[in-house]
Design an enzyme around this catalytic site. Structure first.
Site, mmCIF file in Angstrom:
data_model
loop_
_atom_site.group_PDB
_atom_site.id
_atom_site.type_symbol
_atom_site.label_atom_id
_atom_site.label_comp_id
_atom_site.label_asym_id
_atom_site.label_seq_id
_atom_site.Cartn_x
_atom_site.Cartn_y
_atom_site.Cartn_z
ATOM 1 N N GLY A 77 -36.686 17.419 21.449
ATOM 2 C CA GLY A 77 -37.550 18.552 21.794
ATOM 3 C C GLY A 77 -36.949 19.515 22.802
ATOM 4 O O GLY A 77 -36.169 19.128 23.669
ATOM 5 N N LYS A 88 -35.686 19.687 26.560
ATOM 6 C CA LYS A 88 -36.733 19.393 27.530
ATOM 7 C C LYS A 88 -36.283 18.325 28.527
ATOM 8 O O LYS A 88 -36.663 18.346 29.700
ATOM 9 C CB LYS A 88 -37.975 18.912 26.787
ATOM 10 N N GLN A 151 -31.094 13.622 14.520
ATOM 11 C CA GLN A 151 -32.120 13.702 13.497
ATOM 12 C C GLN A 151 -31.620 14.556 12.344
ATOM 13 O O GLN A 151 -30.737 15.394 12.528
ATOM 14 C CB GLN A 151 -33.329 14.441 14.079
ATOM 15 N N HIS A 184 -40.329 12.563 14.430
ATOM 16 C CA HIS A 184 -39.571 11.381 14.863
ATOM 17 C C HIS A 184 -39.622 10.226 13.863
ATOM 18 O O HIS A 184 -38.926 9.236 14.022
ATOM 19 C CB HIS A 184 -39.960 10.935 16.276
ATOM 20 N N ASN A 212 -40.848 8.434 23.859
ATOM 21 C CA ASN A 212 -40.564 9.851 24.077
ATOM 22 C C ASN A 212 -39.902 10.003 25.442
ATOM 23 O O ASN A 212 -40.375 9.424 26.424
ATOM 24 C CB ASN A 212 -41.860 10.669 24.065
ATOM 25 N N ILE A 213 -38.879 10.835 25.517
ATOM 26 C CA ILE A 213 -38.153 10.959 26.791
ATOM 27 C C ILE A 213 -39.014 11.619 27.872
ATOM 28 O O ILE A 213 -38.774 11.441 29.058
ATOM 29 C CB ILE A 213 -36.803 11.691 26.617
ATOM 30 N N LYS A 357 -46.206 17.180 29.612
ATOM 31 C CA LYS A 357 -46.256 18.172 28.544
ATOM 32 C C LYS A 357 -46.455 19.582 29.110
ATOM 33 O O LYS A 357 -46.126 20.562 28.467
ATOM 34 C CB LYS A 357 -47.431 17.875 27.594
#
Length: 469
Positions: A77, A88, A151, A184, A212-213, A357
């Site tokens: 992301g 991110k 990915q 993912h 999630n990182i 977020k």
């Protein structure tokens, strides 16, 4: 036909096969993917309380179990939603440390403490790969082996014609918008295709811990690890999904259901419109998926070879800058739970779900509510309530740069329950916020909260400028 010809020679063959498969499935599926009448609450024993798993304690040789683990962070992301360029994971979240720094510190600490060799694997996307690889030089002398893989890259399709919008295979200019990383759920195929799955299996790794990182609560939990490793060989648990209790903020999160005799992840996108409110209810579906997952490597290998993972397709509609409507077909990593044997949900404390977020989340993790130790954030002992305050910062705080410029120092929030800030507001040094604080500057007004101010259960409005003399 020509659709295939354009792609075949330039796109990696595997990516094309993967896209072709999901595209064909998409064309065949009509209507919502689940039959609402078949949905049941999971049986009692299929979601275990974390406390129960913790009572087992830890064996002397937990290092032996750690040596069979690899940590995978989802790093595809960008920081765009927080007004940042690039990945991110490279945004600073605490004392100049980025998400990636904290992750490396955590795993390095684990390896040193237990004299173990837990590798870190980053799943990048074509959006983040280059920038991430540049920064990895920084960790050369840290005690953690870092691997990366990418990915897949799939073509966005025109919503009307269902044809790819790409003019050619390039990523330049407008054509860059023609591609997307397919969610993912793509981890299984791309992890296998790039050879890392086989490499880790050859090194004796048995499980991966995936998260999630940007979830700062997703640290390696030794109790869950031990639970996995201590199952009898014929009843090996191949998949653990960490879930946690829903609060009002989490009504959109995916939940675990029992469906045709399997645990299954139900996402809001799969719910028929008539049932969305029911899906959001906290009474029927009490828990949601944190996306902290523990997955058996031999099982991934088996399922990939059998091509047996039919992950539900999430159709994600987007409108590009020029106004063109496209769809991207995605899948979720947790949706695979239905294909693994003896899968289990573990209901973990909320502290294992601390995603950043928005800048409101960032304010919480930068504040004295948390203390940082070896890359892990824990709620401060000084806070009386274990729950996090509810923070809502207005649009003037969305971008990280602007957010930072509005705080001379991060306020003391140890006794805060609720904070709402709207409009042009700044905070001086050493401000303390307690109870419920609402600060609203109307359009054209500005409010400067003075240095050293203590606000407890206050509503602040009007106009207050404090200028240097």
């Amino acid at each position: 036909g020509s659709f295939s010809d354009v792609f075949l020679f330039q796109i990696s063959r595997k990516d094309f096969d993967g896209f072709k498969e999901i595209f064909h499935r998409f064309l065949q599926v009509k209507g919502p993917a689940v039959d609402w009448a078949k949905i049941n609450r999971p049986p009692e024993d299929s979601i275990q309380p974390y406390e129960k798993i913790k009572t087992k304690g830890l064996p002397e040789n937990i290092a032996a179990s750690l040596n069979k683990l690899a940590v995978v962070k989802l790093n595809g992301g960008l920081g765009t939603s927080m007004g940042c360029k690039g990945p991110k994971s490279l945004i600073s979240v605490r004392n100049e440390n980025t998400f990636l720094d904290l992750t490396v510190q955590q795993i390095e600490h684990l390896n040193k403490t237990f004299n173990a060799d837990v590798p870190l694997v980053l799943m990048n996307s074509f959006n983040t790969d280059e920038d991430t690889k540049k920064i990895l030089q920084k960790y050369k002398h840290h005690r953690v082996n870092i691997h990366t893989f990418n990915q897949s890259r799939y073509p966005r399709i025109n919503k009307e014609s269902l044809l790819p919008i790409a003019k050619n295979m390039g990523m330049n200019g407008e054509n860059g918008e023609a591609w997307y990383p397919p969610g993912h759920g793509d981890i299984y195929a791309s992890f296998a295709n790039c050879g890392l799955l086989d490499k880790l299996l050859a090194e004796g790794k048995e499980y991966i811990f995936v998260s999630n990182i940007d979830n700062l609560g997703a640290t390696v939990d030794l109790f869950i690890l031990h639970h996995l490793m201590s199952q009898p060989a014929d009843r090996r648990c191949e998949f653990i999904m960490e879930v946690t209790d829903k609060t009002r903020a989490d009504v959109k999160g995916g939940t675990l259901i029992q469906y045709e005799n399997h645990l299954r992840l139900l996402e809001i996108a799969q719910v028929p419109k008539a049932h969305v409110d029911e899906f959001k209810s906290v009474t029927k579906f009490k828990i949601f998926n944190t996306n902290n997952l523990w997955i058996s490597l031999p099982a991934i290998k088996r399922l990939q070879e059998q091509n047996a993972m039919e992950l539900e397709i999430i159709v994600n509609p987007k409108t590009l800058d020029g106004g063109l409507n496209v769809i991207q077909l995605e899948t979720a990593v947790g949706a695979a739970i239905k294909s693994f044997n003896n899968a289990l949900g573990v209901n973990v404390p909320r502290s294992r779900f601390l995603p950043v977020k928005t800048s409101s989340d960032l304010l919480l993790v930068m504040s004295n509510l948390y203390s940082l130790d070896a890359g892990s954030l824990t709620m401060s002992k000084k806070r009386e309530f274990p729950s996090t305050p509810h923070v809502k910062l207005g649009s003037s705080f969305t971008k990280v740069q602007e957010f930072l410029s509005r705080f001379e120092s991060i306020p003391d929030m140890l006794e805060l329950d609720h904070l709402t800030v709207s409009g042009d507001v700044t905070f001086g040094k050493n401000v303390s916020l307690k109870g419920t604080v609402i600060i609203i500057a109307n359009h054209g007004d500005r409010i400067d909260i003075p240095a050293g101010a203590m606000l407890e259960n206050k509503i602040v409005s009007g106009n207050l400028r404090i200028l240097d003399h």
